[in-house]
Every structure is written in C-alpha cells, then in structure tokens.
Design an enzyme around this catalytic site. Sequence first.
Site, PDB file in Angstrom:
ATOM      1  N   ILE A  19      12.342  28.644  -8.348  1.00  0.00           N
ATOM      2  CA  ILE A  19      12.290  28.582  -6.872  1.00  0.00           C
ATOM      3  C   ILE A  19      13.233  29.588  -6.217  1.00  0.00           C
ATOM      4  O   ILE A  19      13.198  29.761  -5.007  1.00  0.00           O
ATOM      5  CB  ILE A  19      12.581  27.158  -6.318  1.00  0.00           C
ATOM      6  CG1 ILE A  19      13.842  26.564  -6.915  1.00  0.00           C
ATOM      7  CG2 ILE A  19      11.380  26.254  -6.518  1.00  0.00           C
ATOM      8  CD1 ILE A  19      14.284  25.291  -6.218  1.00  0.00           C
ATOM      9  N   ASN A  40      20.520  31.602 -20.812  1.00  0.00           N
ATOM     10  CA  ASN A  40      21.964  31.451 -20.617  1.00  0.00           C
ATOM     11  C   ASN A  40      22.465  30.130 -21.209  1.00  0.00           C
ATOM     12  O   ASN A  40      21.796  29.102 -21.089  1.00  0.00           O
ATOM     13  CB  ASN A  40      22.295  31.458 -19.122  1.00  0.00           C
ATOM     14  CG  ASN A  40      21.940  32.772 -18.453  1.00  0.00           C
ATOM     15  OD1 ASN A  40      22.160  33.839 -19.017  1.00  0.00           O
ATOM     16  ND2 ASN A  40      21.378  32.698 -17.255  1.00  0.00           N
ATOM     17  N   GLN A  67      24.797  29.798 -16.862  1.00  0.00           N
ATOM     18  CA  GLN A  67      23.903  28.633 -16.900  1.00  0.00           C
ATOM     19  C   GLN A  67      24.236  27.674 -15.767  1.00  0.00           C
ATOM     20  O   GLN A  67      25.372  27.216 -15.638  1.00  0.00           O
ATOM     21  CB  GLN A  67      24.013  27.899 -18.240  1.00  0.00           C
ATOM     22  CG  GLN A  67      23.018  26.740 -18.365  1.00  0.00           C
ATOM     23  CD  GLN A  67      23.045  26.071 -19.740  1.00  0.00           C
ATOM     24  OE1 GLN A  67      24.012  26.221 -20.493  1.00  0.00           O
ATOM     25  NE2 GLN A  67      21.984  25.333 -20.042  1.00  0.00           N
ATOM     26  N   HIS A 120      16.523  26.565 -21.075  1.00  0.00           N
ATOM     27  CA  HIS A 120      15.392  27.230 -20.437  1.00  0.00           C
ATOM     28  C   HIS A 120      15.451  28.724 -20.681  1.00  0.00           C
ATOM     29  O   HIS A 120      16.527  29.312 -20.748  1.00  0.00           O
ATOM     30  CB  HIS A 120      15.355  26.955 -18.929  1.00  0.00           C
ATOM     31  CG  HIS A 120      16.646  27.230 -18.224  1.00  0.00           C
ATOM     32  ND1 HIS A 120      17.696  26.343 -18.244  1.00  0.00           N
ATOM     33  CD2 HIS A 120      17.065  28.287 -17.499  1.00  0.00           C
ATOM     34  CE1 HIS A 120      18.710  26.841 -17.551  1.00  0.00           C
ATOM     35  NE2 HIS A 120      18.358  28.038 -17.097  1.00  0.00           N
ATOM     36  N   PHE A 121      14.289  29.303 -20.816  1.00  0.00           N
ATOM     37  CA  PHE A 121      14.153  30.756 -20.889  1.00  0.00           C
ATOM     38  C   PHE A 121      13.634  31.245 -19.541  1.00  0.00           C
ATOM     39  O   PHE A 121      12.676  30.685 -19.010  1.00  0.00           O
ATOM     40  CB  PHE A 121      13.159  31.174 -21.981  1.00  0.00           C
ATOM     41  CG  PHE A 121      13.727  31.119 -23.371  1.00  0.00           C
ATOM     42  CD1 PHE A 121      13.775  29.926 -24.071  1.00  0.00           C
ATOM     43  CD2 PHE A 121      14.212  32.268 -23.986  1.00  0.00           C
ATOM     44  CE1 PHE A 121      14.305  29.873 -25.358  1.00  0.00           C
ATOM     45  CE2 PHE A 121      14.736  32.222 -25.268  1.00  0.00           C
ATOM     46  CZ  PHE A 121      14.781  31.030 -25.951  1.00  0.00           C
ATOM     47  N   HIS A 122      14.272  32.283 -19.023  1.00  0.00           N
ATOM     48  CA  HIS A 122      13.749  32.985 -17.852  1.00  0.00           C
ATOM     49  C   HIS A 122      12.779  34.053 -18.350  1.00  0.00           C
ATOM     50  O   HIS A 122      13.128  34.843 -19.238  1.00  0.00           O
ATOM     51  CB  HIS A 122      14.874  33.705 -17.102  1.00  0.00           C
ATOM     52  CG  HIS A 122      15.928  32.807 -16.540  1.00  0.00           C
ATOM     53  ND1 HIS A 122      15.978  32.471 -15.206  1.00  0.00           N
ATOM     54  CD2 HIS A 122      16.984  32.180 -17.117  1.00  0.00           C
ATOM     55  CE1 HIS A 122      17.033  31.684 -14.992  1.00  0.00           C
ATOM     56  NE2 HIS A 122      17.660  31.502 -16.133  1.00  0.00           N
TER      57      HIS A 122
HETATM   58  P1  AMP Z   1      20.350  29.286 -15.104  1.00  0.00           P
HETATM   59  O1  AMP Z   1      21.278  29.872 -14.087  1.00  0.00           O
HETATM   60  O2  AMP Z   1      20.070  30.187 -16.271  1.00  0.00           O
HETATM   61  O3  AMP Z   1      20.773  27.900 -15.533  1.00  0.00           O
HETATM   62  O4  AMP Z   1      18.965  29.157 -14.367  1.00  0.00           O
HETATM   63  C1  AMP Z   1      18.592  28.019 -13.648  1.00  0.00           C
HETATM   64  C2  AMP Z   1      17.457  28.442 -12.775  1.00  0.00           C
HETATM   65  O5  AMP Z   1      16.781  27.272 -12.361  1.00  0.00           O
HETATM   66  C3  AMP Z   1      17.869  29.205 -11.522  1.00  0.00           C
HETATM   67  O6  AMP Z   1      17.268  30.489 -11.533  1.00  0.00           O
HETATM   68  C4  AMP Z   1      17.339  28.327 -10.393  1.00  0.00           C
HETATM   69  O7  AMP Z   1      16.788  29.087  -9.342  1.00  0.00           O
HETATM   70  C5  AMP Z   1      16.275  27.506 -11.092  1.00  0.00           C
HETATM   71  N1  AMP Z   1      16.001  26.205 -10.519  1.00  0.00           N
HETATM   72  C6  AMP Z   1      16.888  25.230 -10.228  1.00  0.00           C
HETATM   73  N2  AMP Z   1      16.247  24.124  -9.768  1.00  0.00           N
HETATM   74  C7  AMP Z   1      14.923  24.432  -9.773  1.00  0.00           C
HETATM   75  C8  AMP Z   1      13.742  23.719  -9.421  1.00  0.00           C
HETATM   76  N3  AMP Z   1      13.795  22.468  -8.942  1.00  0.00           N
HETATM   77  N4  AMP Z   1      12.539  24.328  -9.575  1.00  0.00           N
HETATM   78  C9  AMP Z   1      12.480  25.587 -10.036  1.00  0.00           C
HETATM   79  N5  AMP Z   1      13.553  26.315 -10.404  1.00  0.00           N
HETATM   80  C10 AMP Z   1      14.763  25.751 -10.269  1.00  0.00           C
END
Ligand code: AMP
Length: 132
Positions: free
Chosen positions: A30, A84, A91, A97-99
Amino acid sequence: MACIFCEIAAGRAPSYKIYEDADSFAFLDINPAAPGHTLVVPKSHAAMIFDIDELSLRRLTSAVKHVADRIRKVMGADVSVLQNNGRLAGQGVDHVHFHVIPQKMPHVVRLGHMGPRAPDEDLKAMTEQLKF
Ligand code: AMP
Ligand code: ZN
C-alpha cells in the site's frame, strides 16, 4: 495485537491480492516504491528468515518467482526482489515477506549502492569469520 500479514493472508483484513497458492499469498504494497510493488508472504506466521523452516521458504521463493515472472510479462518491467530482517535492515512488519518491485521507466528505484573496492586483507578476514 494480531499480525497484519496473518490477517491479510487469512482474508480477515483487506488487501489487493494478485496471487495465492496453498502456502503463499501475494498482494500489492500500500506504500509502493513503484507501481505494481508486491509483497509475497507465507500463510503461516514466521517473523524473519531465521524463523521460517526451509521447506516453507522454498515454497515461498517459488511464489516469488511466479510473481516476478508475472510482473515482467504483464508490465514489461525488470524486477528487483528484496527481503528485510530486523529493524536496522528496514523490516517494519514482523512477518517474513519478499518485496517484488517492478523496475520500469520512469519509476526506477535505486535500492542500494555498493561501496568502494575493499582491501583484499579485509575481504580475507571477513571470509575467515563467516565461512562455514
Ligand atoms: P518492510 O519494511 O520490509 O517490513 O516492509 C513492510 C511493507 O509492508 C512496507 O512496504 C509497507 O508499505 C507494507 N505494508 C504494511 N501494511 C500493509 C498493508 N496492510 N497492506 C499492504 N502493504 C502493507
Ligand atoms: Zn503473521
């Protein structure tokens, strides 16, 4: 508090789902770094790469490949994959999770820069410390 990615994977919280299989779930980030930025998560909770079992990780990386293939095919984009673990690593959500980030003009994201060439003695010392 319940884990948001567990809630999403279970369908109890909303998401923009693009892919699902028995073990994995993929949905749009998002706060996308670029249009089509997708997160791929295991349906079973594990906080970090250190916590997930190898079979689940293999299944998850298969899903990552499917998503990367799909993004390249549909968007004609190059693709960066990023994962991360821990706060200093960036993180924010403690569910593995994988981006999967499309790289397509004009939305090209620079994810990191290499440092200068390291001295061979430093590389040798680090090799001694890390090898196993
Ligand atoms: P990280 O910083 O690697 O832990 O990435 C977490 C990611 O999750 C971030 O890019 C956020 O934008 C994304 N995120 C957090 N909550 C949601 C959600 N409800 N739906 C979609 N993405 C999310
Ligand atoms: Zn979770």
